[in-house]
Design an enzyme around this catalytic site. Structure first.
Site, mmCIF file in Angstrom:
data_model
loop_
_atom_site.group_PDB
_atom_site.id
_atom_site.type_symbol
_atom_site.label_atom_id
_atom_site.label_comp_id
_atom_site.label_asym_id
_atom_site.label_seq_id
_atom_site.Cartn_x
_atom_site.Cartn_y
_atom_site.Cartn_z
ATOM 1 N N GLU A 71 -2.116 -33.593 -6.886
ATOM 2 C CA GLU A 71 -2.814 -34.533 -5.994
ATOM 3 C C GLU A 71 -4.020 -33.787 -5.471
ATOM 4 O OE1 GLU A 71 -2.063 -37.531 -5.843
ATOM 5 O OE2 GLU A 71 0.039 -37.597 -6.474
ATOM 6 N N CYS A 104 -7.325 -36.931 1.980
ATOM 7 C CA CYS A 104 -7.960 -37.037 0.657
ATOM 8 C C CYS A 104 -8.245 -38.490 0.314
ATOM 9 C CB CYS A 104 -7.105 -36.375 -0.411
ATOM 10 S SG CYS A 104 -5.393 -36.846 -0.330
#
Ligand code: ADP
Length: 483
Positions: free
Chosen positions: A256, A290
Site C-alpha cells: 500500500e 495516503c
C-alpha cells in the site's frame, strides 16, 4: 502531564508473548509532536531480535494454522471487544505519539478495531472450490492454506489501523506475523500486542519490533527463507526497495504505497456537498493520509464558489495539540515532514499559486503548519506531482470532462480518487476512466474494513479489507483427483 498514563504503556519489544529488552539493550526516544519533547523511550530492536521473533513465529506457526477457524475468529473477536473497551487509552496514546486530534484518534480506534471484527467473521469463511475436469476424467479440488510467517511494516499516520488491517487477516488466515511499526509511533502497536495476549492469542503468533533503524530489522527477515510474506504500507520509495528485496526469497507481497488523489468537482455538482467532502478528504488526519485529496480539480464555472466556501471552512479550523479541547488540526508528525509541506507550498507560490489562507508554519514549539488553501496552482508545480501529507488544499480549474480525466490520471500514482457530480452516467463514466484502485462518488471518505482498499500503478499491489483482504494471506493449492 501524561507521565502517569505513559508509565502504564508497554515499552519493551513484544516477543514470545511477553515484553523483552533488545538483545543489545538499546532504546530510542518517542517524541510528542505537539511539543517536540520526549514522551518515553522504547526498546530498539536489532537484526538479532528480528531473528528471535522469526524463531518464535516459526515455533508457533503450525499450531496456530491448525487452530480451528472458529477459535481464531473468537480470539480476534475478543481483541475487538478489548480494543473497543480501551478506546480512551488507545486514542490518547495515538494523539500523544502521532499528534492527531483526540476525536480523530477515537475514530481511528473504531475503524482500526473493525478490521479485527471483520476478519473474526472472515476466519470461518475461507473458501476453496471443487469441479469436474472438462475432460470428465478428473476432479479438481482447490484448497487454501496460510502463507506462513509474515512481516508487516507499518507507517505512523494511522498507528493502530495500519497494523490491524494486516494483523486481522493474517491471524484469521492462520498466519503468524511480525510487525515493525514506524519509529515515530511504536507505542500504539505495543499496547495492541498486550491486548492481543489478554484476548488469548498464543505466544509467538504476533511479535512487535520497534526499531530506530528499520532496515536493520527487516533486511535479515527478508533474507531468511522461513519468512513467506511481506506486507507494507508506506512510501513508494521504500515499497520499491522492499519489492526488490522480496525477489530474493520470492515472497508474497502486499504494497500500500503513496497516493496523489484527485478530487474532481464537476459543474453539475452540489457545491456545498463537495465542500463537505473536500473537508473530509483533505483535512481528515490533518491531511496525513495516503487517500488524502492531493489535487482539487474544480470546474471553472463553480471554482470560485467552491474555493471561497472551502477557504472559509479551512481558515476556521483550530490548530493545537491534539489533546486540547476544540483542536481540529494537530501538529505534523515531525520537523522533516513539516519541512516537506512548507517547501511544496513555497514552490507552488513561487510558480504562481495564490494563497487564500494559511501558507506558513506556526511559530513556537511543536511541528504545526497552518491549514492552507492554494488557488491557481500551475500544473507543473511540485505540489501537483508529489504527495503533500499535510493540511494544504491545492486547487486547479478545468473546462471539459476530458480535461478533468486527463489531469486526474496524469500521475504515476493510482490509489484513491473522488468525484462530485449529480449525473449518474457521468459518475460511472468518469469512475471507469480513472486509473485508480478506489473511487469515491459524492463521498469524501471511502475507507471501510468491509471494502477492498488498494491501489494501481505506483500506489501498490493487493487489497486490504473486504473479502479480498484475507486472500493476501492464503496460498492456493490444487489437488488433482481421479474420477
Ligand atoms: P513515510 O515517508 O510515510 O515515513 P516510509 O515509507 O519512510 O514512509 O515509512 C514507512 C515504514 O517503512 C516505517 O515503518 C519505516 O520505518 C519503514 N522503513 C523505512 N525505510 C525502510 C527500509 N529501508 N526498509 C524497511 N523498512 C523501512
Amino acid at each position: 502531564s501524561f507521565d502517569q498514563f505513559l508509565s502504564t504503556v508497554p515499552t519493551g519489544l513484544w516477543l514470545d508473548g511477553v515484553q523483552s529488552d533488545a538483545v543489545d539493550g538499546g532504546t530510542f526516544e518517542v517524541l510528542n509532536p505537539a511539543t517536540g519533547i520526549r514522551l518515553t523511550q522504547v526498546a530498539d530492536a536489532t537484526g538479532k531480535d528480528a531473528l528471535r521473533a522469526l524463531d518464535s513465529a516459526c515455533a508457533a506457526g503450525p499450531a496456530w494454522a491448525a487452530t480451528a477457524p472458529r477459535q481464531r475468529g473468537e480470539i480476534l473477536r475478543a481483541a475487538w471487544e478489548l480494543v473497543t473497551a480501551r478506546t480512551e487509552d488507545l486514542a490518547l496514546l495515538m494523539t500523544l505519539e502521532m499528534g492527531k486530534a483526540l476525536a480523530e484518534s477515537r475514530s481511528e480506534v473504531a475503524y482500526g478495531a473493525e478490521f479485527l471484527r471483520w476478519f473474526s467473521e472472515e476466519a470461518v469463511r475461507i473458501q476453496g472450490r471443487y469441479t469436474t475436469a472438462p475432460s470428465g476424467n478428473g476432479r479438481i479440488l482447490v484448497t487454501k492454506a496460510p502463507v506462513g510467517p509474515c512481516l508487516a511494516i507499518t507507517p505512523w499516520n494511522f498507528p493502530l489501523a495500519m497494523g490491524t488491517r494486516k494483523i486481522g487477516p493474517a491471524l484469521a488466515a492462520g498466519c503468524t506475523i511480525i510487525v515493525k511499526p514506524a519509529e515515530d509511533t511504536p507505542l500504539t502497536m505495543l499496547l495492541l500486542a498486550e491486548i492481543f495476549a489478554e484476548a488469548g492469542l498464543p505466544a509467538g503468533v504476533l511479535s512487535v519490533l520497534p526499531a530506530s533503524d528499520a532496515a536493520a530489522v527487516t533486511a535479515p527477515l527478508l533474507a531468511d527463507s522461513r519468512l513467506r510474506k511481506v506486507t507494507f504500507t508506506g512510501s513508494t520509495r521504500v515499497g520499491r526497495l522492499l519489492i526488490e528485496q522480496s525477489a530474493q526469497q520470492v515472497l508474497r507481497t502486499s504494497m500500500e504505497l503513496g497516493g496523489n488523489a484527485p478530487f474532481v468537482v464537476f459543474d453539475d455538482a452540489d457545491v456545498d456537498a463537495a465542500v463537505d467532502g473536500a473537508m473530509a478528504a483533505k483535512m481528515r488526519n490533518g491531511g496525513e493520509a495516503c487517500t488524502a485529496a492531493n489535487r482539487l480539480i474544480v470546474a471553472n464555472p463553480v471554482r470560485e464558489e467552491f474555493t471561497a466556501k472551502l477557504t472559509e471552512r479551512i481558515a476556521a479550523l483550530t490548530v493545537g495539540p491534539g489533546y486540547r479541547d476544540g483542536t481540529a488540526i494537530g501538529p505534523l508528525i515531525n520537523e522533516k515532514q513539516r519541512g516537506n509541506v512548507a517547501a511544496l507550498v513555497d514552490d507552488a507560490v513561487a510558480a504562481g499559486a495564490r494563497v487564500r489562507t494559511g501558507g506558513a508554519v506556526v511559530e513556537g514549539p511543536g511541528f504545526f503548519y497552518r491549514p492552507t488553501v492554494l488557488d491557481n496552482v500551475p500544473a507543473d508545480a511540485r505540489i501537483v506531482a508529489e504527495e503533500i501529507f499535510g493540511p494544504v488544499a491545492a486547487i486547479t480549474g478545468f473546462d471539459t470532462e476530458e480535461q478533468a480525466i486527463a489531469a486526474a490520471n496524469s500521475t504515476e500514482f493510482g490509489l484513491a480518487a473522488y468525484i462530485y457530480t449529480q449525473g449518474l452516467e457521468r459518475a460511472l463514466r468518469v469512475a471507469d476512466a480513472l486509473e485508480s484502485g478506489m473511487v469515491g462518488v459524492n463521498r469524501g471518505v471511502i475507507s471501510d474494513p468491509a471494502a477492498p482498499f488498494g491501489g494501481v500503478k505506483a500506489s501498490g499491489l493487493g487489497s486490504e479489507g473486504g473479502t479480498e483482504g484475507i486472500e493476501e494471506y492464503l496460498d492456493t493449492k490444487y489437488i488433482a483427483l481421479p474420477m
